[in-house]
Design an enzyme around this catalytic site. Structure first.
Site, PDB file in Angstrom:
ATOM      1  N   GLY A  29     -10.068   6.933  19.844  1.00  0.00           N
ATOM      2  CA  GLY A  29      -9.684   8.091  19.057  1.00  0.00           C
ATOM      3  C   GLY A  29     -10.003   8.029  17.583  1.00  0.00           C
ATOM      4  O   GLY A  29      -9.813   9.026  16.884  1.00  0.00           O
ATOM      5  N   LEU A  30     -10.484   6.900  17.064  1.00  0.00           N
ATOM      6  CA  LEU A  30     -10.774   6.808  15.635  1.00  0.00           C
ATOM      7  C   LEU A  30     -12.239   7.072  15.319  1.00  0.00           C
ATOM      8  O   LEU A  30     -12.681   6.848  14.196  1.00  0.00           O
ATOM      9  CB  LEU A  30     -10.362   5.424  15.100  1.00  0.00           C
ATOM     10  N   GLY A  31     -12.997   7.562  16.300  1.00  0.00           N
ATOM     11  CA  GLY A  31     -14.377   7.927  16.060  1.00  0.00           C
ATOM     12  C   GLY A  31     -14.492   9.295  15.419  1.00  0.00           C
ATOM     13  O   GLY A  31     -13.514   9.892  14.966  1.00  0.00           O
ATOM     14  N   LEU A  82     -14.936  12.266  16.564  1.00  0.00           N
ATOM     15  CA  LEU A  82     -14.315  13.427  17.184  1.00  0.00           C
ATOM     16  C   LEU A  82     -12.835  13.257  17.489  1.00  0.00           C
ATOM     17  O   LEU A  82     -12.104  14.240  17.541  1.00  0.00           O
ATOM     18  CB  LEU A  82     -15.048  13.767  18.492  1.00  0.00           C
ATOM     19  N   ASP A 135      -6.777   3.527  20.063  1.00  0.00           N
ATOM     20  CA  ASP A 135      -8.004   2.813  19.719  1.00  0.00           C
ATOM     21  C   ASP A 135      -7.655   1.334  19.672  1.00  0.00           C
ATOM     22  O   ASP A 135      -6.482   0.965  19.864  1.00  0.00           O
ATOM     23  CB  ASP A 135      -8.560   3.298  18.368  1.00  0.00           C
ATOM     24  N   TYR A 151     -27.199   3.614  26.596  1.00  0.00           N
ATOM     25  CA  TYR A 151     -26.212   4.666  26.335  1.00  0.00           C
ATOM     26  C   TYR A 151     -26.487   5.881  27.206  1.00  0.00           C
ATOM     27  O   TYR A 151     -25.586   6.410  27.861  1.00  0.00           O
ATOM     28  CB  TYR A 151     -26.253   5.041  24.852  1.00  0.00           C
TER      29      TYR A 151
END
Length: 373
Positions: free
Chosen positions: A63-65, A67, A88, A195
């Protein structure tokens, strides 16, 4: 267990947010062993529906990216602060920590992740944890562990506990043999990065779990995402963020892609809106599990022309990076998102002029911009 120690050491060196499209967070390979799964071979699950007074309980991994924080803010406004848990493996900034519930969650720790879901009565899970393209190519074993083993953990827990699961995909899920202009929802997908391969794997596994177990799996293929809140991280589409910072600071920008390189892009507010809309869409309206979404498609030259309306003296030069240019040349030029628009009413708000105006309004009133205005 030298490989586990090596992966863990590598993870600690790579804990940083990347700017390549999805902007998700990285997680370490702390334990790669397979935990016992609780999904029976004849299991059958069904989507959860909610009344207005019975909001979903939400968990966001990674969650700390780029978005995750924005998504948490949007969902808390809609469902209530305490119904949305951000998670995170990194320490959040104070403003993020105090803005709502935050919890440590390692997606490679199956038992701990399962306990979080059970103890917090989670019903919706947004799975943003992943290693992105450049970092993944630098450490394929770690990317395989995080992007594939971590996904399997999330899929099994979501199926066992009847969760509605969202996993983002990307333009990187396509390859040089995919149709590029436009790129439909269903076509050849042969990406050439770990990826991209892991994202195709996620799309297919989610669809399989939906038809095999009834898992309510939902997925969007994001284009390049542009946000004023995140710094460019060197990704292929990050030139479209860096140009604003350089225009304000120096009035000069050197682009690493050819001026005619066309890629699909989207402002972050549209991205978050689409993510919420696909999760709230009635299950019976969805004809597929993975959808393209699009807002605009432009080249560096077209973006520069729009930026020059605010910074007329902007000097644009080109120094092509062959690696990133090759990646861009294998990606879609335009997304066909007609199925999303038909099935659940997707409609973007930001075109290129609105994007540029909004970015400058957020990044400040530099003297050059003030003079231009």
């Amino acid at each position: 267990m030298p490989i586990v120690r090596n992966l863990g050491r590598a993870a600690s060196q790579l804990l940083q947010s990347s700017g390549c499209g999805c902007g998700v967070s990285l997680v370490p390979a702390r334990g790669i062993g397979v935990s016992p799964r609780q999904v029976a071979s004849d299991a059958s699950f069904h989507s959860v529906t909610f009344s207005e007074s019975d909001h979903p309980r939400v968990l966001i991994t990674g969650g700390l990216g780029q978005l995750g924080v924005g998504l948490a803010k949007l969902l808390r406004k809609r469902f209530g602060k305490n119904n949305v848990i951000l998670s995170d493996i990194r320490k959040p900034a104070d403003n993020v920590f105090y803005s709502g519930p935050f919890i440590f969650a390692d997606i490679l720790d199956y038992k701990n992740l399962r306990e979080i879901v059970v103890n917090n009565r989670i019903t919706w899970l947004f799975h943003y944890s992943a290693l992105l393209s450049a970092v993944g190519e630098a450490n394929v074993p770690l990317a395989r562990a995080v992007n594939i083993t971590g996904l399997h953990n999330v899929l099994d827990i979501a199926a066992e506990h009847n969760l509605r699961l969202f996993v983002p995909s990307t333009i990187g899920a396509f390859g040089p043999t995919s149709p590029r202009d436009p790129t439909p929802d269903l076509c050849i997908q042969r990406p050439r990065t770990i990826y991209g391969v892991s994202k195709v794997h996620a799309e297919l596994m989610g669809e399989y779990y939906h038809y095999r177990y009834g898992l309510d799996f939902r997925c969007l293929r994001y284009p390049g995402i542009i946000s004023a809140d995140s710094q460019p991280g060197g990704g292929t589409t990050d030139y479209a963020v860096k140009i604003f910072h350089d225009a304000i600071k120096t009035g000069k920008f050197k682009c690493y892609l050819r001026p005619d390189t066309r890629l699909p892009m989207m402002y972050i507010d549209d991205c978050l809106k689409a993510t919420l809309e696909i999760m709230e869409a009635p299950a019976e309206s969805l004809t597929m599990r993975t959808y393209n979404i699009s807002a605009m498609s432009f080249t560096p030259e077209e973006l520069a022309q729009e930026v020059q309306k605010y910074v007329p003296e902007l000097q644009m030069t080109y120094n092509v990076d062959q690696v990133r240019q090759a990646i861009a040349d294998s990606w879609p030029m335009n997304f066909d998102d007609s199925n999303a628009r038909r099935d659940w009413g997707w409609k973007h708000d930001y075109d290129l002029p609105e994007l540029v105006t909004t970015m400058f309004s957020y990044l400040g009133s530099d003297s050059r911009i003030a003079q231009a205005n």
